[in-house]
Write a protein that holds these residues in place. Structure first.
Motif, short mmCIF file in Angstrom:
data_model
loop_
_atom_site.label_atom_id
_atom_site.label_comp_id
_atom_site.label_asym_id
_atom_site.label_seq_id
_atom_site.Cartn_x
_atom_site.Cartn_y
_atom_site.Cartn_z
N CYS A 92 81.46 71.34 63.06
CA CYS A 92 82.10 71.10 61.67
C CYS A 92 81.91 69.81 61.05
O CYS A 92 81.81 69.80 59.65
N ALA A 93 81.80 68.87 61.78
CA ALA A 93 81.81 67.24 61.36
C ALA A 93 80.40 67.27 60.46
O ALA A 93 80.70 66.70 59.37
N PRO A 94 79.35 67.59 61.04
CA PRO A 94 78.29 67.49 60.20
C PRO A 94 78.32 68.32 58.68
O PRO A 94 77.88 67.86 57.65
N LEU A 95 78.91 69.50 58.75
CA LEU A 95 79.07 70.11 57.62
C LEU A 95 79.78 69.75 56.41
O LEU A 95 79.81 69.73 55.30
N SER A 99 79.00 68.65 53.14
CA SER A 99 79.61 69.06 51.79
C SER A 99 80.11 68.02 50.77
O SER A 99 80.08 68.12 49.72
N ARG A 100 80.70 67.05 51.53
CA ARG A 100 81.52 66.10 50.77
C ARG A 100 80.12 65.08 50.08
O ARG A 100 80.65 64.66 48.78
N ALA A 101 79.30 64.76 50.43
CA ALA A 101 78.06 64.33 49.86
C ALA A 101 77.56 64.95 48.69
O ALA A 101 77.25 64.41 47.65
N PHE A 102 77.32 66.41 48.84
CA PHE A 102 77.02 67.21 47.79
C PHE A 102 77.97 67.24 46.66
O PHE A 102 77.51 67.20 45.29
N VAL A 103 79.40 67.19 46.96
CA VAL A 103 80.31 67.13 45.89
C VAL A 103 80.36 65.93 45.19
O VAL A 103 80.39 65.94 43.98
N ALA A 104 80.14 64.90 45.95
CA ALA A 104 79.90 63.41 45.44
C ALA A 104 78.88 63.32 44.32
O ALA A 104 78.83 62.81 43.33
#
Length: 109
Positions: A92-95, A99-104
């Motif tokens: 889960c950590a890489p996902l 996803s945080r980088a994508f949202v940013a």
């Protein structure tokens, strides 16, 4: 010793879990009026009418938390749960980071 034969219509009215005293013909369900006693390491079921022993078996030892906690199966289950949780965290950590980088990137003007 031969037990008396009952007619089929009499049998259909009685539950399957009925115990019979061979000495006095008393009958009652397993959880009925039978006297259950502990004698040493044995559990004894006795007829309430005549005192005849109907059943005798080893008494089950009391199950406390210490007994359960030290059972080998509990250790195996706990170890399996730790492996699964650790694996889930590692996957889960890489996902989450992705996803945080994508949202940013979506939040940038």
């Amino acid at each position: 010793m031969t037990l008396p034969r009952h007619r089929d219509d009499e049998r259909s009215d009685r539950p399957k879990s009925t115990l019979f005293c061979t000495a006095c013909d008393h009958e009652s369900p397993v959880g009925g009026d039978w006297r259950v006693r502990t004698r040493g390491d044995r559990t004894v079921t006795v007829c309430p009418d005549c005192g005849t022993t109907i059943d005798e078996r080893p008494a089950s030892p009391p199950r406390d938390d210490a007994t359960i906690r030290h059972h080998p199966g509990v250790w195996a289950i706990a170890a399996s749960a730790r492996v699964l949780l650790t694996s889930a965290k590692l996957w889960c950590a890489p996902l989450v980071a992705t996803s945080r980088a994508f949202v940013a990137t979506l939040d940038r003007p």
